[in-house]
Design an enzyme around this catalytic site. Structure first.
Site, PDB file in Angstrom:
ATOM      1  N   ASP A  15     -44.294  33.771  24.683  1.00 40.49           N
ATOM      2  CA  ASP A  15     -45.133  33.401  25.840  1.00 40.49           C
ATOM      3  C   ASP A  15     -44.363  33.159  27.140  1.00 40.49           C
ATOM      4  O   ASP A  15     -44.618  32.171  27.844  1.00 40.49           O
ATOM      5  CB  ASP A  15     -45.940  32.143  25.505  1.00 40.49           C
ATOM      6  N   ASP A  53     -49.972  34.755  25.293  1.00 39.71           N
ATOM      7  CA  ASP A  53     -51.212  33.990  25.278  1.00 39.71           C
ATOM      8  C   ASP A  53     -52.258  34.812  26.039  1.00 39.71           C
ATOM      9  O   ASP A  53     -51.979  35.299  27.141  1.00 39.71           O
ATOM     10  CB  ASP A  53     -50.968  32.654  25.999  1.00 39.71           C
ATOM     11  N   HIS A  55     -56.197  34.381  26.674  1.00 38.09           N
ATOM     12  CA  HIS A  55     -57.467  33.679  26.507  1.00 38.09           C
ATOM     13  C   HIS A  55     -58.601  34.317  27.302  1.00 38.09           C
ATOM     14  O   HIS A  55     -58.402  34.687  28.471  1.00 38.09           O
ATOM     15  CB  HIS A  55     -57.337  32.228  26.983  1.00 38.09           C
ATOM     16  N   HIS A  59     -62.436  29.518  27.450  1.00 36.38           N
ATOM     17  CA  HIS A  59     -61.909  29.273  26.100  1.00 36.38           C
ATOM     18  C   HIS A  59     -62.095  27.812  25.698  1.00 36.38           C
ATOM     19  O   HIS A  59     -62.017  26.900  26.532  1.00 36.38           O
ATOM     20  CB  HIS A  59     -60.429  29.638  26.049  1.00 36.38           C
ATOM     21  N   HIS A  88     -55.606  28.653  31.628  1.00 31.43           N
ATOM     22  CA  HIS A  88     -54.319  29.339  31.742  1.00 31.43           C
ATOM     23  C   HIS A  88     -54.343  30.634  30.952  1.00 31.43           C
ATOM     24  O   HIS A  88     -55.111  30.791  30.007  1.00 31.43           O
ATOM     25  CB  HIS A  88     -53.176  28.449  31.238  1.00 31.43           C
ATOM     26  N   LYS A 113     -52.418  36.495  21.381  1.00 33.75           N
ATOM     27  CA  LYS A 113     -53.007  35.428  20.582  1.00 33.75           C
ATOM     28  C   LYS A 113     -53.884  34.553  21.467  1.00 33.75           C
ATOM     29  O   LYS A 113     -53.737  34.544  22.692  1.00 33.75           O
ATOM     30  CB  LYS A 113     -51.918  34.596  19.904  1.00 33.75           C
ATOM     31  N   CYS A 158     -45.803  26.370  21.207  1.00 30.49           N
ATOM     32  CA  CYS A 158     -45.905  27.705  20.613  1.00 30.49           C
ATOM     33  C   CYS A 158     -44.635  28.140  19.894  1.00 30.49           C
ATOM     34  O   CYS A 158     -44.703  28.803  18.853  1.00 30.49           O
ATOM     35  CB  CYS A 158     -46.331  28.711  21.670  1.00 30.49           C
TER      36      CYS A 158
END
Length: 210
Positions: A15, A53, A55, A59, A88, A113, A158
């Site tokens: 990330d 990441d 999203h 989310h 984010h 993810k 993470c």
């Protein structure tokens, strides 16, 4: 320590995205300062994986999705405790893009993810329900890649969850500590470090590899 790398060793860069770097929506202190080191580390590995990441808007992990809540509050969801974050890494946003200084051309796999709107996903291997796989473990096993080296953001979220899940999945996991930065929310950095040691994650420095 001095580790001799094997052809099947894999660097997993977690990330390293704009929103986790200074000026981003969920900035990790000095998150951008590790980029040159991560680029140097990539040159030592035959196999490089990047996670991202990713999203959707609204989310469930976003504080904005819970009108009576504020960022960094802890709530209980169906899959367990969940820290609520500022919005984010929203899909296709500038914040979700990799840091512009990060070398990405050597990556042979990118794992996105956190795209399930109802479940957060810290780990590169499993969503936070601890049941839904990302497919990374299978991809690594199919190619015979078993010793994994982690760096990136954030050390205590993470990176931590990815390394712990790697061990649980039967991989040998190393975290390159100086190639990570931590959020350190309520002592999370020290707690993550202790748990990783207890669970068999190897904590090393980039000096052990470069």
């Amino acid at each position: 320590m001095g580790l001799a790398l094997k052809p099947t060793d894999t660097l997993i860069v977690i990330d390293l995205q704009n929103d986790f770097c200074p000026g981003g929506a969920l900035a990790v202190n000095d998150g951008d300062t590790i980029v040159p080191l991560v680029n140097r580390l990539q040159q030592q590995f035959r196999h490089v994986v990047l996670t991202q990441d990713w999203h959707p808007a609204g989310h469930i992990s976003f504080a904005s999705a819970h009108p009576d809540k504020q960022p960094f509050e802890l709530i209980q969801l169906g899959y367990g405790p969940q820290v609520l974050w500022p919005d984010h890494c929203v899909q296709a946003s500038t914040g979700a893009a990799f840091h512009p200084g990060l070398e990405t051309t050597r990556a042979e796999l990118m794992v996105r993810k956190g795209y399930n709107p109802q479940v957060d996903s810290y780990s590169a291997f499993l969503d936070n329900d601890h049941a839904t796989p990302t497919g990374l473990a299978g991809a690594l096993r199919e190619r015979g890649l078993g010793r994994l080296f982690f760096c990136g953001l954030a050390y205590d979220y993470c990176v931590f969850y990815s390394a712990v899940d790697a061990v649980a999945q039967g991989f040998e996991a190393y975290v390159i500590e100086d190639a990570c930065r931590a959020i350190d929310l309520h002592g999370s950095k020290a707690a993550a470090k202790q748990t990783m040691v207890e669970l068999g994650v190897h904590l090393i420095s980039s000096d052990d590899l470069l």
